[in-house]
Motif scaffolding. Structure first.
Motif, PDB file in Angstrom:
ATOM      1  N   UNK A  83       0.858  -1.183   0.000  1.00 45.36           N
ATOM      2  CA  UNK A  83       0.000   0.000   0.000  1.00 45.36           C
ATOM      3  C   UNK A  83       0.898   1.237   0.000  1.00 45.36           C
ATOM      4  N   UNK A  84       0.287   2.395  -0.263  1.00 42.21           N
ATOM      5  CA  UNK A  84       1.037   3.636  -0.225  1.00 42.21           C
ATOM      6  C   UNK A  84       0.096   4.818  -0.099  1.00 42.21           C
ATOM      7  N   UNK A  85       0.675   5.957   0.295  1.00 40.85           N
ATOM      8  CA  UNK A  85       0.010   7.243   0.105  1.00 40.85           C
ATOM      9  C   UNK A  85       1.044   8.223  -0.421  1.00 40.85           C
ATOM     10  N   UNK A  86       0.569   9.161  -1.225  1.00 34.55           N
ATOM     11  CA  UNK A  86       1.420  10.170  -1.846  1.00 34.55           C
ATOM     12  C   UNK A  86       0.697  11.496  -1.729  1.00 34.55           C
ATOM     13  N   UNK A  87       1.263  12.395  -0.943  1.00 37.16           N
ATOM     14  CA  UNK A  87       0.698  13.730  -0.757  1.00 37.16           C
ATOM     15  C   UNK A  87       1.625  14.714  -1.457  1.00 37.16           C
ATOM     16  N   UNK A  88       1.031  15.615  -2.233  1.00 33.28           N
ATOM     17  CA  UNK A  88       1.833  16.612  -2.945  1.00 33.28           C
ATOM     18  C   UNK A  88       1.100  17.946  -2.926  1.00 33.28           C
ATOM     19  N   UNK A  89       1.879  19.007  -3.061  1.00 33.33           N
ATOM     20  CA  UNK A  89       1.328  20.355  -2.995  1.00 33.33           C
ATOM     21  C   UNK A  89       0.293  20.548  -4.100  1.00 33.33           C
ATOM     22  N   UNK A  90      -0.927  20.892  -3.695  1.00 32.02           N
ATOM     23  CA  UNK A  90      -2.041  21.028  -4.637  1.00 32.02           C
ATOM     24  C   UNK A  90      -1.806  22.149  -5.642  1.00 32.02           C
ATOM     25  N   UNK A  91      -1.098  23.184  -5.238  1.00 30.34           N
ATOM     26  CA  UNK A  91      -0.870  24.335  -6.109  1.00 30.34           C
ATOM     27  C   UNK A  91       0.473  24.274  -6.820  1.00 30.34           C
ATOM     28  N   UNK A  92       1.114  23.117  -6.842  1.00 31.40           N
ATOM     29  CA  UNK A  92       2.318  22.957  -7.637  1.00 31.40           C
ATOM     30  C   UNK A  92       3.639  23.230  -6.947  1.00 31.40           C
ATOM     31  N   UNK A  93       3.682  23.387  -5.643  1.00 31.69           N
ATOM     32  CA  UNK A  93       4.954  23.545  -4.940  1.00 31.69           C
ATOM     33  C   UNK A  93       5.733  22.238  -4.954  1.00 31.69           C
ATOM     34  N   UNK A  94       6.906  22.259  -4.378  1.00 31.76           N
ATOM     35  CA  UNK A  94       7.746  21.057  -4.408  1.00 31.76           C
ATOM     36  C   UNK A  94       7.498  20.100  -3.239  1.00 31.76           C
ATOM     37  N   UNK A  95       6.627  20.465  -2.300  1.00 34.04           N
ATOM     38  CA  UNK A  95       6.408  19.638  -1.112  1.00 34.04           C
ATOM     39  C   UNK A  95       5.726  18.312  -1.481  1.00 34.04           C
ATOM     40  N   UNK A  96       6.290  17.245  -0.941  1.00 37.28           N
ATOM     41  CA  UNK A  96       5.736  15.899  -1.138  1.00 37.28           C
ATOM     42  C   UNK A  96       6.003  15.074   0.115  1.00 37.28           C
ATOM     43  N   UNK A  97       5.061  14.219   0.437  1.00 31.34           N
ATOM     44  CA  UNK A  97       5.242  13.249   1.510  1.00 31.34           C
ATOM     45  C   UNK A  97       4.706  11.916   0.986  1.00 31.34           C
ATOM     46  N   UNK A  98       5.568  10.921   0.995  1.00 25.27           N
ATOM     47  CA  UNK A  98       5.218   9.594   0.478  1.00 25.27           C
ATOM     48  C   UNK A  98       5.546   8.553   1.537  1.00 25.27           C
ATOM     49  N   UNK A  99       4.669   7.578   1.690  1.00 24.23           N
ATOM     50  CA  UNK A  99       5.001   6.375   2.454  1.00 24.23           C
ATOM     51  C   UNK A  99       4.535   5.188   1.636  1.00 24.23           C
ATOM     52  N   UNK A 100       5.449   4.232   1.456  1.00 26.56           N
ATOM     53  CA  UNK A 100       5.142   3.002   0.736  1.00 26.56           C
ATOM     54  C   UNK A 100       5.366   1.838   1.688  1.00 26.56           C
ATOM     55  N   UNK A 101       4.355   0.983   1.778  1.00 29.20           N
ATOM     56  CA  UNK A 101       4.488  -0.249   2.552  1.00 29.20           C
ATOM     57  C   UNK A 101       4.755  -1.366   1.546  1.00 29.20           C
ATOM     58  N   UNK A 102       5.910  -1.998   1.669  1.00 27.63           N
ATOM     59  CA  UNK A 102       6.321  -3.042   0.745  1.00 27.63           C
ATOM     60  C   UNK A 102       5.831  -4.412   1.193  1.00 27.63           C
ATOM     61  N   UNK A 103       5.642  -5.290   0.235  1.00 33.02           N
ATOM     62  CA  UNK A 103       5.304  -6.676   0.563  1.00 33.02           C
ATOM     63  C   UNK A 103       6.525  -7.394   1.139  1.00 33.02           C
ATOM     64  N   UNK A 104       7.715  -7.016   0.681  1.00 33.99           N
ATOM     65  CA  UNK A 104       8.960  -7.647   1.112  1.00 33.99           C
ATOM     66  C   UNK A 104       9.965  -6.569   1.505  1.00 33.99           C
TER      67      UNK A 104
END
Length: 167
Positions: A83-104
């Motif tokens: 699973x994952x979530x990816x958050x990024x700046x709605x107005x086009x800024x460089x801010x991003x926060x990602x978390x990925x849960x891997x199977x392995x």
């Protein structure tokens, strides 16, 4: 009477051996892959940690276009992602926060390399149209904790990282 006890002991040993072997070789257990994670709660906590973040748009593995949206930050093989979530700046800024849960958990290094590539791509794009945003990308954080990997591009990435590490 001793014969009955011996037969019973042999039967018990056989059952225990069979049960022990049945547990080998199958799918990895939750403990090997890490504990179950409430990705929605983690997402909310991480985004709340940095009050300087702009309005963030969030896409997740639960979305109809989850696999396609994943390619926005990684070309890692999606079938290896839990699973994952990816958050990024709605107005086009460089801010991003990602978390990925891997199977392995063993796939973390490969995923982290694709995230480093993403940062290089972001850096290249920002040089042309928003050089003032370069420090955020230059100080981005990519970390692993068990089968979780995060990438944080934010002014207060340390605060967000603390929430991730507390998971």
């Amino acid at each position: 009477m001793k014969q009955i006890y011996r037969k019973l002991a042999v039967l018990i040993c056989a059952v225990m051996l069979t049960a022990g072997l049945a547990g080998c070789g199958g799918e990895k257990t939750t403990q090997e892959n890490g504990p179950a994670v409430d990705m929605k709660a983690l997402q909310e906590a991480m985004l709340a940690a940095d009050t300087t973040l702009p309005e963030m748009k969030v896409v997740t593995s639960e979305d109809e276009q989850g696999e396609l949206n994943f390619t926005a930050f990684s070309d890692f093989e999606y079938d290896r992602v839990q699973s994952y979530f990816y958050a990024y700046a709605a107005e086009g800024g460089s801010q991003e926060v990602v978390v990925v849960q891997l199977k392995d958990t063993g796939d973390a290094a490969a995923l982290m390399n694709t995230m480093k590539d993403h940062l290089e791509d972001r850096r290249g794009a920002l040089v042309a149209y928003a050089p003032d945003q370069l420090p955020l990308v230059d100080h981005a954080v990519i970390k692993q904790k068990g089968n979780l990997v995060t990438m944080i591009i934010a002014e207060k990435s340390g605060l967000i990282q603390q929430v991730f590490e507390a998971e």
